[in-house]
Design a protein around this motif. Structure first.
Motif, mmCIF file in Angstrom:
data_model
loop_
_atom_site.group_PDB
_atom_site.id
_atom_site.type_symbol
_atom_site.label_atom_id
_atom_site.label_comp_id
_atom_site.label_asym_id
_atom_site.label_seq_id
_atom_site.Cartn_x
_atom_site.Cartn_y
_atom_site.Cartn_z
ATOM 1 N N HIS A 38 -8.194 4.715 2.934
ATOM 2 C CA HIS A 38 -6.992 4.666 2.078
ATOM 3 C C HIS A 38 -6.968 5.670 1.380
ATOM 4 N N VAL A 96 -4.955 -0.342 -6.010
ATOM 5 C CA VAL A 96 -4.886 1.317 -5.847
ATOM 6 C C VAL A 96 -3.867 1.970 -6.659
ATOM 7 N N MET A 97 -4.265 2.810 -7.481
ATOM 8 C CA MET A 97 -3.517 3.814 -7.995
ATOM 9 C C MET A 97 -3.008 5.359 -7.355
ATOM 10 N N ASN A 98 -1.216 5.778 -7.304
ATOM 11 C CA ASN A 98 -1.189 6.652 -6.834
ATOM 12 C C ASN A 98 -1.261 7.904 -7.426
ATOM 13 N N GLU A 99 -2.349 8.788 -5.991
ATOM 14 C CA GLU A 99 -3.159 10.358 -6.250
ATOM 15 C C GLU A 99 -2.717 10.433 -7.493
ATOM 16 N N TYR A 148 0.592 -1.286 0.112
ATOM 17 C CA TYR A 148 -0.152 0.271 0.018
ATOM 18 C C TYR A 148 1.244 1.215 -0.035
ATOM 19 N N VAL A 175 2.512 2.827 -3.183
ATOM 20 C CA VAL A 175 1.603 3.533 -4.209
ATOM 21 C C VAL A 175 1.650 4.728 -3.652
ATOM 22 N N ARG A 176 1.422 4.509 -2.279
ATOM 23 C CA ARG A 176 1.190 6.041 -1.347
ATOM 24 C C ARG A 176 2.615 7.249 -1.705
ATOM 25 N N VAL A 196 -4.354 7.716 -2.427
ATOM 26 C CA VAL A 196 -4.404 6.814 -3.268
ATOM 27 C C VAL A 196 -6.429 6.272 -3.972
ATOM 28 N N LYS A 197 -5.681 6.066 -5.285
ATOM 29 C CA LYS A 197 -7.200 6.254 -5.777
ATOM 30 C C LYS A 197 -7.571 4.488 -5.826
ATOM 31 N N ASP A 239 3.386 3.190 -9.212
ATOM 32 C CA ASP A 239 1.895 3.816 -9.469
ATOM 33 C C ASP A 239 0.942 2.854 -9.502
ATOM 34 N N LEU A 240 0.625 1.465 -8.991
ATOM 35 C CA LEU A 240 -0.403 0.552 -9.284
ATOM 36 C C LEU A 240 0.280 -0.228 -8.260
#
Length: 341
Positions: free
Chosen positions: A134, A238-241, A74, A77-78, A137-138, A83-84
């Motif tokens: 969360h 999840v994806m990095n914002e 997690y 990504v954060r 992240v997206k 990136d994911l």
């Protein structure tokens, strides 16, 4: 002035043209090995995004925790290292207290239906509740395994009393607490070490879903399967914002179109935890004895589970992050009933 205006307009057009041709390659970290069925879901997202973007959005998948150990996924990504990422909530117990309510016993129906229903429930609760924990992240997809059974290497577990003193690999903190309350000894160890630990006799069994038996090759090492707890593990893609925000609008739209649909989330779960021919063949050859609980024993187990859930929710109220626990748990139960019909 005219020349400057022309250059400004021409420059903007040129920049737009370059943006339209740019290729964006995203790094996706996952702890799963390439052959795992949930890895196939990740590949489906990558393929869809690449096709819809006409090759401008590519995803490179790093399998088998090659970018870092499972508990770090997690944060990979954060912090933008990846990136994911595909990660497991239970790898960092207590960090996602509302999402982890899905880990409580008897939350979901047994079998693949449980995985499909759970994915739909979490998707519906994402915006009002679960997205808040969360942070940074997206969320692309939330999912859970099929409900787990008790798998014992030697003993048929038919009653609560049969659990006393048995050593089981516990996949979540909730199940670990539950086992302790019933007199069993929960053992914390990474899933890839289950087979070795069973061979050495350092554990008596495992709490896992049936695909876990296949994925970690436990056939022949566990002899009996008992439908107690029916708990699950939860996961997130999840994806990095910042990664998301830096993409051109049309590429962000492609990603947005693949997020937030309960039916799609359930379909993904069917891919990740479904009854494939290879799964069915392996389980048949494993020859695991399916223990049928006596109705009285099942009723007692469920009564004790209800007490455990009440205690868990009470403890959660003491934590500011979990102050919505009772409300979210009630919503989860309501939606499970809705989607289980």
């Amino acid at each position: 002035i005219i020349g400057a205006s022309f250059l400004l307009i021409f420059g903007s057009v040129a920049l737009s043209a370059r943006a339209a041709d740019d290729v964006y390659e995203l790094k996706l970290a996952t702890f799963t090995p390439e052959p795992a069925l949930d890895s196939e879901v990740l590949r489906q997202y990558a393929k869809e995004w690449e096709e819809k973007s006409k090759g401008r959005l590519k995803v490179k998948i790093f399998y088998g925790a090659s970018m870092g150990p499972l508990p770090r996924h997690y944060d990979l990504v954060r912090t933008g290292v990846a990136d994911l990422a595909y990660f497991q909530h239970g790898a960092t117990p207590g960090r996602f207290p509302l999402t982890e309510l899905m880990h409580l016993p008897y939350m979901l129906p047994p079998g693949i239906k449980g995985a499909e229903v759970g994915a739909m429930v979490m998707t519906e609760l994402l915006k009002p509740y679960l997205a808040k924990e969360h942070s940074g992240v997206k969320v692309i997809w939330l999912a859970n395994t099929r409900p787990a059974f008790i798998y014992d290497s030697a003993k048929e577990i038919r009653t609560v009393a049969d659990l006393k003193g048995r050593r089981y690999r516990a996949p979540t903190s909730a199940i670990s607490e539950m086992l302790k309350s019933l007199g069993a000894n929960p053992i914390g160890l990474p899933a890839p070490l289950m087979a070795e630990s069973l061979q050495k006799g350092t554990i008596d069994g495992v709490i896992t879903d049936p695909p876990g038996i296949v994925n970690f090759r436990l056939g022949g090492l566990v002899k009996h399967q008992t439908p107690m707890f029916l708990a699950v593990l939860t996961f997130g893609l999840v994806m990095n914002e910042d990664t998301y925000n830096k993409l051109p609008p049309d590429l962000r739209q492609i990603i947005d179109e693949s997020v937030g649909d309960p039916a799609r989330a359930a379909k993904n779960a069917g891919v990740a935890w479904g009854d494939t021919p290879a799964f069915l063949s392996y389980m048949e050859k494993a020859g695991i004895n399916n223990v049928q609980l006596d109705p009285a024993a099942d009723k007692e187990m469920r009564r004790l589970s209800d007490e455990f859930v009440s205690q868990h929710l009470a403890r959660l109220k003491e934590n500011e992050a979990g102050r919505l626990g009772t409300e979210v748990y009630a919503k989860m139960r309501e939606l499970v009933a809705k989607y289980s019909k």
